[in-house]
Design a protein around this motif. Structure first.
Motif, mmCIF file in Angstrom:
data_model
loop_
_atom_site.group_PDB
_atom_site.id
_atom_site.type_symbol
_atom_site.label_atom_id
_atom_site.label_comp_id
_atom_site.label_asym_id
_atom_site.label_seq_id
_atom_site.Cartn_x
_atom_site.Cartn_y
_atom_site.Cartn_z
ATOM 1 N N LEU A 128 0.831 -1.202 0.000
ATOM 2 C CA LEU A 128 0.000 0.000 0.000
ATOM 3 C C LEU A 128 0.866 1.253 0.000
ATOM 4 O O LEU A 128 0.589 2.209 -0.732
ATOM 5 N N PHE A 129 1.928 1.268 0.808
ATOM 6 C CA PHE A 129 2.832 2.421 0.823
ATOM 7 C C PHE A 129 3.440 2.648 -0.563
ATOM 8 O O PHE A 129 3.504 3.784 -1.048
ATOM 9 N N GLU A 130 3.894 1.575 -1.181
ATOM 10 C CA GLU A 130 4.522 1.699 -2.498
ATOM 11 C C GLU A 130 3.546 2.250 -3.527
ATOM 12 O O GLU A 130 3.879 3.139 -4.312
ATOM 13 N N ARG A 131 2.314 1.756 -3.512
ATOM 14 C CA ARG A 131 1.321 2.206 -4.487
ATOM 15 C C ARG A 131 0.903 3.652 -4.224
ATOM 16 O O ARG A 131 0.653 4.419 -5.166
ATOM 17 N N ILE A 132 0.806 4.030 -2.962
ATOM 18 C CA ILE A 132 0.442 5.403 -2.642
ATOM 19 C C ILE A 132 1.515 6.365 -3.126
ATOM 20 O O ILE A 132 1.223 7.404 -3.736
ATOM 21 N N LEU A 133 2.774 6.034 -2.869
ATOM 22 C CA LEU A 133 3.861 6.894 -3.321
ATOM 23 C C LEU A 133 3.910 6.960 -4.845
ATOM 24 O O LEU A 133 4.239 7.991 -5.426
ATOM 25 N N ARG A 134 3.568 5.859 -5.495
ATOM 26 C CA ARG A 134 3.553 5.837 -6.954
ATOM 27 C C ARG A 134 2.499 6.793 -7.498
ATOM 28 O O ARG A 134 2.702 7.431 -8.543
ATOM 29 N N PHE A 158 2.521 12.971 1.498
ATOM 30 C CA PHE A 158 3.027 11.901 2.355
ATOM 31 C C PHE A 158 3.852 12.432 3.520
ATOM 32 O O PHE A 158 4.125 11.697 4.475
ATOM 33 N N THR A 159 4.217 13.716 3.500
ATOM 34 C CA THR A 159 5.114 14.277 4.508
ATOM 35 C C THR A 159 4.612 14.076 5.943
ATOM 36 O O THR A 159 5.391 13.686 6.817
ATOM 37 N N PRO A 160 3.325 14.317 6.259
ATOM 38 C CA PRO A 160 2.876 14.159 7.642
ATOM 39 C C PRO A 160 3.008 12.738 8.178
ATOM 40 O O PRO A 160 2.951 12.529 9.392
ATOM 41 N N HIS A 161 3.218 11.762 7.292
ATOM 42 C CA HIS A 161 3.267 10.364 7.728
ATOM 43 C C HIS A 161 4.696 9.820 7.813
ATOM 44 O O HIS A 161 4.889 8.668 8.176
ATOM 45 N N MET A 162 5.673 10.661 7.461
ATOM 46 C CA MET A 162 7.051 10.181 7.429
ATOM 47 C C MET A 162 7.560 9.768 8.798
ATOM 48 O O MET A 162 8.300 8.782 8.931
ATOM 49 N N GLU A 163 7.170 10.478 9.834
ATOM 50 C CA GLU A 163 7.728 10.214 11.167
ATOM 51 C C GLU A 163 7.383 8.815 11.658
ATOM 52 O O GLU A 163 8.244 8.088 12.139
#
Length: 316
Positions: free
Chosen positions: A269-275, A310-315
């Motif tokens: 899911l992370f990979e697809r969201i970033l894509r 995606f920045t707010p979720h990096m931490e």
């Protein structure tokens, strides 16, 4: 030609559904159905993109639009149970992606058809469970057919993202409802989530933030839990959670199927969201396209416009 191909495919599917064990004659009939529907789909994939070109539509717009609408409605009415026919059917629906950009009122019927076609292949167990330890060829074919139907939303969203905007809340609710009821597998859920991200990838960054927050909320809750974090403290702790095993008569059986299956799709899911999330400059330049019935804007809209979704979720 299209009607003849569809009729042949429908007849073969009905014969297979009504028959008992597969005979050589039935197998030949199914192959004829496969070839007929594949021929129809290849034709659609070849000609529809150019037919939906604005220049072509402007010359005989209404007549061509009426004809294509009728053809799409005929496809949307089909229901197959044979896995290969379902896979080809999904390709046929996707072939109309550019047409949906011209006729956005057909999006809801098309997505409804894709959900119903996916449901026509039963799961056999809750979709939230991992696959059985040993699966048959039929199981794999049915899984691929369901996955193909779940990707219809994604492939249509690539070509007609703005058609989705009035329906985002309903699609979010539908996806969650199916998942909660155990009617979606992990991979199908990821495909639908990727489709939602594709739909908002070119619009207001605030909307992207809100959708991303909803998509990642379950993973955030799990990955922020101290009990889950304890499994990352050492290789041994990780192996104890995700690589449990037992030895019987010299044979090693790997356990933890549920844990590994969930982790795999969380990372997917992370990979697809970033894509599907545009770069910062592209996102900032996107114009606001919100319409009534969409997800509500956040009070921090101005700040969100200046950062990658995606920045707010990096931490975490």
């Amino acid at each position: 030609f299209q009607q003849s191909c569809i009729a042949t495919a429908t007849a073969s599917n009905n014969a297979a559904a009504a028959a008992g064990p597969t005979t050589q004659q039935l197998q030949q009939q199914l192959q004829q159905g496969h070839m007929a529907l594949e021929a129809a789909v290849i034709l659609l994939e070849s000609v529809l993109p150019s037919m939906c070109d604005p220049g072509v539509m402007s010359s005989d717009g209404q007549g061509l639009k009426t004809g294509l609408t009728g053809l799409l409605q005929q496809l949307m009415a089909l229901r197959f149970s044979d896995p290969l026919l379902v896979t080809l059917h999904a390709r046929g629906l996707e072939a109309f992606s550019k047409f949906i950009a011209i006729s956005p009122d057909l999006l809801v019927p098309l997505l409804t058809a894709s959900f119903e076609c996916m449901a026509a292949i039963p799961l056999g167990q809750s979709g939230q469970l991992p696959p059985p330890a040993k699966v048959t060829l039929r199981w794999k074919e049915e899984a691929m057919a369901r996955l193909s139907m779940s990707k219809v939303m994604l492939n249509v969203a690539k070509e007609a993202p703005t058609a989705f905007l009035p329906h985002l809340e309903a699609l979010v609710s539908k996806t969650q409802q199916l998942w909660d009821a155990g009617q979606l597998r992990e991979g199908e859920k990821v495909a639908l989530h990727e489709g939602l991200m594709a739909a908002v990838s070119a619009c207001d960054v605030t909307l992207q933030h809100q959708l991303l927050q909803w998509l990642l909320r379950p993973v955030h809750g799990k990955w922020s839990d101290s009990r889950w974090l304890a499994h990352l403290e050492s290789p041994g702790a990780f192996a104890g959670e995700y690589m449990q095993h037992k030895v019987e008569n010299g044979n090693i059986t790997i356990l933890s199927n549920q844990q590994r299956w969930s982790l795999h799709h969380e990372l997917q899911l992370f990979e697809r969201i970033l894509r599907r999330t545009p770069p910062k400059d592209t996102a900032a330049a996107a114009t606001q396209q919100q319409q009534p019935g969409q997800l509500q804007q956040s009070s921090q809209q101005q700040q969100q416009q200046q950062q990658h979704p995606f920045t707010p979720h990096m931490e975490w």
